[in-house]
Design an enzyme around this catalytic site. Sequence first.
Site, PDB file in Angstrom:
ATOM      1  CG  ASP A   1      -2.270   0.614   0.928  1.00 63.07           C
ATOM      2  OD1 ASP A   1      -2.283   1.848   0.791  1.00 63.07           O
ATOM      3  OD2 ASP A   1      -3.289  -0.098   0.828  1.00 63.07           O
TER       4      ASP A   1
ATOM      5  CG  HIS B   1      -5.560   3.014   1.509  1.00 60.78           C
ATOM      6  ND1 HIS B   1      -5.143   1.895   0.822  1.00 60.78           N
ATOM      7  CD2 HIS B   1      -6.893   3.082   1.359  1.00 60.78           C
ATOM      8  CE1 HIS B   1      -6.205   1.325   0.264  1.00 60.78           C
ATOM      9  NE2 HIS B   1      -7.277   2.017   0.575  1.00 60.78           N
TER      10      HIS B   1
ATOM     11  CB  SER C   1      -9.878  -0.051   0.822  1.00 56.69           C
ATOM     12  OG  SER C   1      -9.157   0.319  -0.279  1.00 56.69           O
TER      13      SER C   1
END
Length: 637
Positions: free
Chosen positions: A172, A213, A388
């Site tokens: 990520d 994230h 996600s």
Amino acid sequence: MGALVRGACLVLSLAAPFARSAEVFTNEFFVRLHGPGGRDSADAVAKRTGFDLVAPVLGSDHEFHFVHRGLSNARLKRSIAHTRRLKVDPMVHVAYQLPGFKRVKRGYKPLNVENLVPHIKVESDPTDPYFQYQWYLKNTGQNGGKAKLDLNVEAAWAQGVTGKNVTTAIMDDGVDYMHPDLKFNYNAKASYDFSSNDQYPYPRYTDDWFNSHGTRCAGEVAAARDNDICGVGVAYDSKIAGIRMLDQPYMTDLIEANSMGHEPNLIDIYSASWGPTDDGKTVDGPRNATMRAIVKGVNEGRNGLGNIYVWASGDGGEEDDCNCDGYAASMWTVSINSAINDGQNAHYDESCSSTLASTFSNGAKDPNTGVATTDLYGKCTTTHSGTSAAAPEAAGVFALALEANTQLNWRDIQHLTVLTSKRNSLFDAKRRFHWTMNGVGLEFNHLFGFGVLDAGAMVALAKQWKTVPARYHCEAGSIKGMQKISTEKSIFLKIKTTACQGSDTQVNYLEHVQAVITLNSTRRGDVELFLTSPMGTRSMILSKRANDNDHRDGFTKWPFMTTHTWGEYPQGVWTLEVSLNSKTPQSGYIKEWTLMLHGTSEAPYTDLPVSDPHSKLAIVKKAHEERNIVHVKGNYF
Ligand SMILES: *[C@@H]1O[C@H](CO)[C@@H](O)[C@H](O)[C@H]1NC(C)=O
Ligand SMILES: *[C@@H]1O[C@H](CO)[C@@H](O)[C@H](O)[C@H]1NC(C)=O
Ligand SMILES: *[C@@H]1O[C@H](CO)[C@@H](O)[C@H](O)[C@H]1NC(C)=O
Ligand SMILES: [Ca+2]
Ligand SMILES: [Ca+2]
């Protein structure tokens, strides 16, 4: 095509074609030396040509990743001069400049205020302050959710399984590995930063916390328990590795390949919550080196048991179809969709027949009741969202299964997922996609796959599990030649197959099925494809995509995949329905359909005990046993 035991077959899926419009070139280069020169030779080449050596490609001794710091990392034209400088070097066999492309995070949405109702705590619950908001771990009906619609993790923990000695890599935008809820579960040795080529995958600061994230995904897997910080991870004693690879202007094949092939014996599970742009008009997937990395991981990673690649199915909503995403649609990834806390699909969920199962994303009534997890700079959040947020939950559940049984291979994980996922109360908010029984009694839904993961059930079954029989690949048949398709009428193509009976690649019990298709049309987005198995299971392998205006590229040998026929017997007639669903007249040609069957010759699960006669395991075993009786009579085909 040969038998590849526990194998992955490269051949068909490699030829993935991509729309090459508006190409961008990075300052990265692929370099192949004449013969195995090793790192020293590569270094020497780099020095005399003015490049920097980044790393070998997938541990190779003759293929290398180079970068030229004097070049812009996003240019519209190749630099012939730089490429030539490499090519004229006597040690260099092949050199080319890597194109850049877009890969986007799934579900980054900055959400604001929170308005949360705590759930009722019991003695054995974790004491972490955010556990009460983690409805996806324990849904008591808080925040308008449906009680017991959760991952059933407490039932897994109660079996003494918490993820010990299992590492999940978060591929990520970095991981805040100094976060107090993550730092003791951080596996530094297995971590790397491919966005800036160093050992420290720390997220780059931006004012809007855009690079939060990865940290949020990491906490879902492995945030620590009972430490008064944030909540807990699904596998709170497991380790996470940070693989920073999304934070540069453009993605390249080698960044992806190196990420997905990084330390495959230290990393068990790779979790990816990103992919090609979910705009409903993209058809894209892993390029050459990345495809090789995945195949290598599956065949050789985890000391031969195979790495587990978990993929977020996509956030393109109704407009997109995750079978047009070559990562999500791959047999070698476990593609995970999401449901919200009352059982509906999320509005951004895509659907496709390659989705294996689902986990959870945000709340229904209150959009701020997202997934509670760790956030950047030691903070916690309750608003992580998107598919996600769903994929790392699955990675956590698989980490539990791997602790419960360290010998599980990559296919065992998929079988366990099929057998233990639950319909629970999942439903399609728009009532388009219903729960359907396949030919061996397994319930599936086009949106949710085989249902929501159940950690307690998966761990219990993992403990008794016996590795599934060898896998074979059967090219069952092929129809080539142009056939016209139009809005007036659908066409139906049929392949009658014995599923390679009598050869050593005979498939009797299905796992994945691929329809490899070449077609073009005046509007690609209007093409719909349905594949019906001999047992009557109909998979929508491509749905209408309203935004896809392509009239040129179509699909070239695109491997559409379905999991819906899992466990079925493949002999008989397969039907492909091709239609153009449009109010305006459209036309095109189907040019090729090749049917690929993947599965086992021998019946799986034969030496597993059945304790619950209503379990999916019991149902499928019974179907297989009855089938064997028919088989003896000789009239099943
Ligand atoms: C932990 O896993 C590694 C491989 O990933 C293995 O070599 C080691 O023996 C395991 N340790 C324990 C205590 O199970
Ligand atoms: C990618 O793989 C295909 C098929 O193996 C091959 O034809 C093609 O040349 C490769 N492309 C690059 C850039 O290496
Ligand atoms: C599809 O391909 C055929 C033959 O390759 C070509 O004649 C036709 O014009 C193409 N149609 C579209 C819509 O591209
Ligand atoms: Ca905690
Ligand atoms: Ca997509």
